[in-house]
Design a protein around this motif. Structure first.
Motif, PDB file in Angstrom:
ATOM      1  N   GLU A 233       6.635  69.620  27.403  1.00 13.32           N
ATOM      2  CA  GLU A 233       5.722  69.744  28.162  1.00 13.32           C
ATOM      3  C   GLU A 233       4.163  69.115  27.605  1.00 13.32           C
ATOM      4  O   GLU A 233       3.557  68.473  28.048  1.00 13.32           O
ATOM      5  N   SER A 234       3.986  69.150  26.322  1.00 10.13           N
ATOM      6  CA  SER A 234       2.097  69.039  25.940  1.00 10.13           C
ATOM      7  C   SER A 234       2.352  67.927  25.728  1.00 10.13           C
ATOM      8  O   SER A 234       1.443  66.345  25.576  1.00 10.13           O
ATOM      9  N   ALA A 235       3.439  66.994  25.319  1.00 11.43           N
ATOM     10  CA  ALA A 235       4.282  65.392  24.676  1.00 11.43           C
ATOM     11  C   ALA A 235       3.097  64.472  26.207  1.00 11.43           C
ATOM     12  O   ALA A 235       3.286  64.827  27.036  1.00 11.43           O
ATOM     13  N   ASN A 236       2.534  63.602  25.811  1.00 12.07           N
ATOM     14  CA  ASN A 236       2.298  62.511  26.488  1.00 12.07           C
ATOM     15  C   ASN A 236       3.116  61.202  27.771  1.00 12.07           C
ATOM     16  O   ASN A 236       3.281  60.243  27.512  1.00 12.07           O
ATOM     17  N   ASN A 237       4.462  60.954  26.028  1.00  9.28           N
ATOM     18  CA  ASN A 237       5.566  59.887  26.220  1.00  9.28           C
ATOM     19  C   ASN A 237       6.533  60.489  25.427  1.00  9.28           C
ATOM     20  O   ASN A 237       6.366  61.807  24.263  1.00  9.28           O
ATOM     21  N   PHE A 238       7.493  59.904  26.099  1.00 11.77           N
ATOM     22  CA  PHE A 238       8.823  59.729  24.883  1.00 11.77           C
ATOM     23  C   PHE A 238       9.567  58.359  24.913  1.00 11.77           C
ATOM     24  O   PHE A 238       9.746  57.839  25.349  1.00 11.77           O
ATOM     25  N   SER A 239      10.918  58.241  23.182  1.00 10.86           N
ATOM     26  CA  SER A 239      11.167  57.628  23.584  1.00 10.86           C
ATOM     27  C   SER A 239      12.311  57.456  23.887  1.00 10.86           C
ATOM     28  O   SER A 239      13.178  58.596  23.745  1.00 10.86           O
ATOM     29  N   LEU A 240      13.006  56.308  24.291  1.00  7.81           N
ATOM     30  CA  LEU A 240      14.549  56.188  25.279  1.00  7.81           C
ATOM     31  C   LEU A 240      15.668  55.882  24.288  1.00  7.81           C
ATOM     32  O   LEU A 240      15.218  55.920  22.945  1.00  7.81           O
ATOM     33  N   ASN A 241      16.253  56.369  24.920  1.00  9.76           N
ATOM     34  CA  ASN A 241      17.787  55.895  23.514  1.00  9.76           C
ATOM     35  C   ASN A 241      18.120  54.505  22.750  1.00  9.76           C
ATOM     36  O   ASN A 241      18.633  54.300  22.050  1.00  9.76           O
ATOM     37  N   ALA A 242      17.474  53.469  23.210  1.00 10.39           N
ATOM     38  CA  ALA A 242      18.028  52.139  23.886  1.00 10.39           C
ATOM     39  C   ALA A 242      16.626  51.013  25.048  1.00 10.39           C
ATOM     40  O   ALA A 242      16.125  51.931  25.713  1.00 10.39           O
ATOM     41  N   ALA A 243      16.431  49.814  24.453  1.00  5.58           N
ATOM     42  CA  ALA A 243      14.993  49.302  24.667  1.00  5.58           C
ATOM     43  C   ALA A 243      15.683  48.948  26.111  1.00  5.58           C
ATOM     44  O   ALA A 243      17.320  48.977  26.970  1.00  5.58           O
ATOM     45  N   ALA A 244      14.730  49.230  27.082  1.00  9.89           N
ATOM     46  CA  ALA A 244      14.608  48.702  28.160  1.00  9.89           C
ATOM     47  C   ALA A 244      14.083  47.607  29.108  1.00  9.89           C
ATOM     48  O   ALA A 244      12.975  47.276  28.568  1.00  9.89           O
ATOM     49  N   SER A 245      14.675  46.700  29.993  1.00  9.45           N
ATOM     50  CA  SER A 245      13.371  45.619  30.962  1.00  9.45           C
ATOM     51  C   SER A 245      12.868  46.223  31.854  1.00  9.45           C
ATOM     52  O   SER A 245      11.770  45.895  31.880  1.00  9.45           O
ATOM     53  N   ASN A 246      13.488  47.824  31.836  1.00 17.71           N
ATOM     54  CA  ASN A 246      12.609  48.252  33.141  1.00 17.71           C
ATOM     55  C   ASN A 246      13.167  49.734  33.862  1.00 17.71           C
ATOM     56  O   ASN A 246      14.158  49.885  33.006  1.00 17.71           O
ATOM     57  N   VAL A 247      12.271  50.691  33.994  1.00 13.05           N
ATOM     58  CA  VAL A 247      12.547  51.822  34.182  1.00 13.05           C
ATOM     59  C   VAL A 247      12.471  51.731  35.399  1.00 13.05           C
ATOM     60  O   VAL A 247      10.862  51.545  36.819  1.00 13.05           O
ATOM     61  N   LEU A 248      13.738  52.357  36.397  1.00 14.71           N
ATOM     62  CA  LEU A 248      14.187  52.869  37.921  1.00 14.71           C
ATOM     63  C   LEU A 248      13.606  53.744  38.208  1.00 14.71           C
ATOM     64  O   LEU A 248      13.047  53.794  39.237  1.00 14.71           O
ATOM     65  N   GLY A 249      13.318  54.210  37.326  1.00 11.09           N
ATOM     66  CA  GLY A 249      12.683  56.192  37.876  1.00 11.09           C
ATOM     67  C   GLY A 249      12.903  56.793  37.074  1.00 11.09           C
ATOM     68  O   GLY A 249      13.990  57.221  36.205  1.00 11.09           O
ATOM     69  N   VAL A 250      12.357  58.346  37.801  1.00 17.36           N
ATOM     70  CA  VAL A 250      12.469  59.493  35.989  1.00 17.36           C
ATOM     71  C   VAL A 250      12.171  60.333  37.087  1.00 17.36           C
ATOM     72  O   VAL A 250      11.180  60.983  38.468  1.00 17.36           O
ATOM     73  N   VAL A 251      13.444  61.481  36.817  1.00 15.40           N
ATOM     74  CA  VAL A 251      12.996  62.371  38.142  1.00 15.40           C
ATOM     75  C   VAL A 251      13.039  63.772  37.095  1.00 15.40           C
ATOM     76  O   VAL A 251      14.111  64.054  36.839  1.00 15.40           O
ATOM     77  N   GLU A 252      12.765  64.981  37.327  1.00 14.34           N
ATOM     78  CA  GLU A 252      12.416  66.288  36.680  1.00 14.34           C
ATOM     79  C   GLU A 252      12.798  67.461  37.501  1.00 14.34           C
ATOM     80  O   GLU A 252      13.318  67.349  38.320  1.00 14.34           O
ATOM     81  N   GLU A 253      14.136  67.820  36.470  1.00 21.23           N
ATOM     82  CA  GLU A 253      14.845  69.631  36.891  1.00 21.23           C
ATOM     83  C   GLU A 253      13.609  69.994  37.247  1.00 21.23           C
ATOM     84  O   GLU A 253      13.916  71.232  36.029  1.00 21.23           O
ATOM     85  N   TYR A 254      13.038  70.098  38.054  1.00 20.19           N
ATOM     86  CA  TYR A 254      11.762  71.316  37.755  1.00 20.19           C
ATOM     87  C   TYR A 254      12.334  72.560  37.823  1.00 20.19           C
ATOM     88  O   TYR A 254      12.710  73.297  39.028  1.00 20.19           O
ATOM     89  N   PRO A 255      11.750  74.153  37.055  1.00 20.76           N
ATOM     90  CA  PRO A 255      12.465  74.933  37.386  1.00 20.76           C
ATOM     91  C   PRO A 255      11.953  75.633  38.723  1.00 20.76           C
ATOM     92  O   PRO A 255      10.801  76.048  38.590  1.00 20.76           O
ATOM     93  N   ILE A 256      12.692  76.778  39.059  1.00 15.57           N
ATOM     94  CA  ILE A 256      12.465  76.622  40.416  1.00 15.57           C
ATOM     95  C   ILE A 256      12.466  78.637  39.937  1.00 15.57           C
ATOM     96  O   ILE A 256      14.252  79.265  40.164  1.00 15.57           O
ATOM     97  N   ALA A 257      11.534  79.697  40.381  1.00 15.68           N
ATOM     98  CA  ALA A 257      12.247  81.044  40.073  1.00 15.68           C
ATOM     99  C   ALA A 257      12.721  81.754  41.127  1.00 15.68           C
ATOM    100  O   ALA A 257      11.505  81.990  42.446  1.00 15.68           O
ATOM    101  N   PRO A 258      13.481  82.339  41.816  1.00 15.99           N
ATOM    102  CA  PRO A 258      14.049  82.829  42.986  1.00 15.99           C
ATOM    103  C   PRO A 258      13.372  84.381  43.339  1.00 15.99           C
ATOM    104  O   PRO A 258      13.089  85.147  41.929  1.00 15.99           O
TER     105      PRO A 258
END
Length: 509
Positions: A233-258
């Protein structure tokens, strides 16, 4: 002359010899024994035939029920053995059905809400309002099991999350910026920048699905891949598994408590669109749930779930289950609000569980219920569904490590050569749909079964793969005297039906 006639008459009235009598009795006895021996065999054949018909009926009803609302099917349903490494998947080969009976099923990504606003004509899945500030969802499958080993079933045994689409910005997000932002610089083609946060995610990490185009082509696969990352959570970046020419989207699975949860699969929320604050509706995706079903260790057997309506009886109404010998009955009301999702308690004294008759005092006839139960003996129903979509394994390597805590992610990977695909052998027997183009640019769509060693071959060499999707739903049913031996080990001991499910339009980029 008279003497001759008398002798002739006597010769025609002579009796059987003792040897002839014994021989005749023996032959008659053997015939009667053979006929008598046929009766129990015939009765057994009739009984087994009836049980197979019943199992086939259950399987068809289950398939019809699930396909009636395909939008509510989970992302995948995968079996695994709780006695092995946690979350270790189990081979789908049914030859050793005893091993199948010892497995749990992991329901992966069951949709509770599709992210569209209430009143949208295209909305297919959503929460139901049952009172002021109370909205509910009912899980489609059997009661949730204890996943964390604390000997109780509660909200900690289910993972509920909202898919939140990140917004792309031109510079790396700072701690002062809003949440859910990302930045990608093609000159740093394996680094994605995000906003660091603190204390907003349980466990201290974010679960991100990143869609990007590969800089270096790998085989015939379309150069777009979607991968899961577990980022502190405290990181300001992360590394992809392979080199990318473009990042099309980032989706987070954000936890929701019922706000409330019951083991029968009813979840409550304070509003119709539970989501993190500050996120506009156009960036919200599905609300999903991951959970375990069945309990082969504690009590044995898998749960059977049926929906139907009650019929009138004196002082109330009765629900008739397909099977008898009911145990651990759990009932949920499916009538319109405010009853929808309420637990319903049967009258244990006046119910006939042995014959599958459940009596509910003061409950009107025609009440629609969902009844989950175990059956004495060895009946079970198992549902298997391959992942909704498949992605190229990181660096085209099926043995690449998965993000910590997400071992099932490997089941959606495949590797490729110019002539074939390699999937996990754990998916053997399931079907996938492959969309591809040949050397002439002609587009094809083929449904193929994954072989015992995990391979899939196409009718033509692909020049480009546009997508690979799970496209089957398997129902496996067995139990009681369908079995010819103990433990059961042959295909004669169960009914297995598979139906082709058309690929769906993915909700994520």
């Amino acid at each position: 002359m008279a003497t001759w006639r008398l002798s002739l008459v006597r010769s025609h009235n002579r009796g059987f010899s003792i040897i002839e009598v014994i021989t005749a009795v023996a032959i008659l006895g053997i015939g009667i024994w053979a006929i008598v021996a046929l009766f129990p065999k015939g009765q057994n054949i009739i009984r087994r035939s009836g049980l197979r018909q019943l199992a086939t009926q259950l399987a068809h009803e289950a398939i019809s029920d699930y396909l009636a609302e395909p939008a509510k099917l989970p992302y995948a349903i995968v079996p695994f053995d709780p006695n092995q490494v946690p979350n270790r998947p189990v081979l789908l080969e049914p030859a050793y059905i005893l091993d199948v009976r010892r497995t749990y099923n992991f329901v992966w990504g069951e949709p509770l809400d599709d992210g569209r606003p209430q009143g949208d004509p295209n909305k297919r899945v959503g929460l139901v309002q049952v009172g002021p500030n109370q909205w509910r969802a009912i899980l489609r499958f059997a009661p949730v099991m204890d996943a964390n080993g604390d000997n109780q079933v509660d909200a900690n045994d289910i993972r509920v999350y909202r898919e939140v689409r990140y917004q792309r910005v031109n510079t790396p997000p700072s701690p002062l910026d809003p949440d859910f932002l990302f930045h990608f610089d093609p000159t740093q083609n394996q680094t994605v920048y995000i906003k660091p946060t603190n204390g907003t995610r349980p466990g201290g990490f974010k679960v991100l699905r990143v869609t990007y185009t590969l800089s270096n082509p790998i085989g015939p696969v379309q150069q777009v891949t979607r991968e899961l990352y577990r980022v502190p959570e405290s990181a300001n970046n992360f590394s992809l598994n392979a080199a990318a020419s473009n990042v099309l989207g980032v989706v987070e699975e954000y936890p929701i408590a019922p706000t409330n949860f019951t083991s029968s699969g009813v979840l409550s929320f304070p509003n119709s669109m539970p989501a993190p604050s500050g996120v506009t509706a156009d960036r919200l995706g599905y609300l999903r749930a991951d959970y375990l079903i069945d309990d082969p260790v504690n009590g044995g057997g898998h749960w059977i779930v049926e929906t139907g309506t009650t019929f009138a009886a004196q002082g109330g109404s009765v629900f008739q289950t397909t099977l008898g010998g009911l145990q651990n009955v759990q009932v949920v009301n499916l009538m319109p609000p405010p009853e929808w999702g309420n637990s319903v308690n049967p009258d244990l004294t006046n119910s006939n569980f042995q014959n599958g008759l459940i009596f509910f005092p003061n409950l009107p006839s025609g009440t629609r219920l969902r009844v989950a139960y175990r059956v004495e003996g060895d009946w079970f129903v198992q549902v298997i569904k391959p992942p909704e979509d498949f992605q190229l394994a990181p660096n085209n390597d099926l043995n690449a490590p998965t993000p910590q805590g997400f071992p099932f992610e490997r089941l959606r990977w495949f590797s490729t050569t110019q002539s074939s695909f390699q999937f996990s052998p754990l998916l053997a027997g399931l079907n996938v749909t492959v969309r591809y183009r040949n050397n002439m640019g002609v587009q094809f769509e083929e449904v193929r079964s994954i072989s015992a060693n995990g391979q899939v071959n196409l009718s033509q060499p692909p020049n480009r793969i546009d997508g690979v999707f799970g496209s089957s739903l398997l129902i496996r049913i067995s139990g009681q005297s369908m079995w010819t031996q103990s433990p059961p080990r042959t295909k004669a001991d169960f009914v297995e039906l598979m139906t082709i499910v058309p690929p769906v339009q993915l909700s994520q980029p």
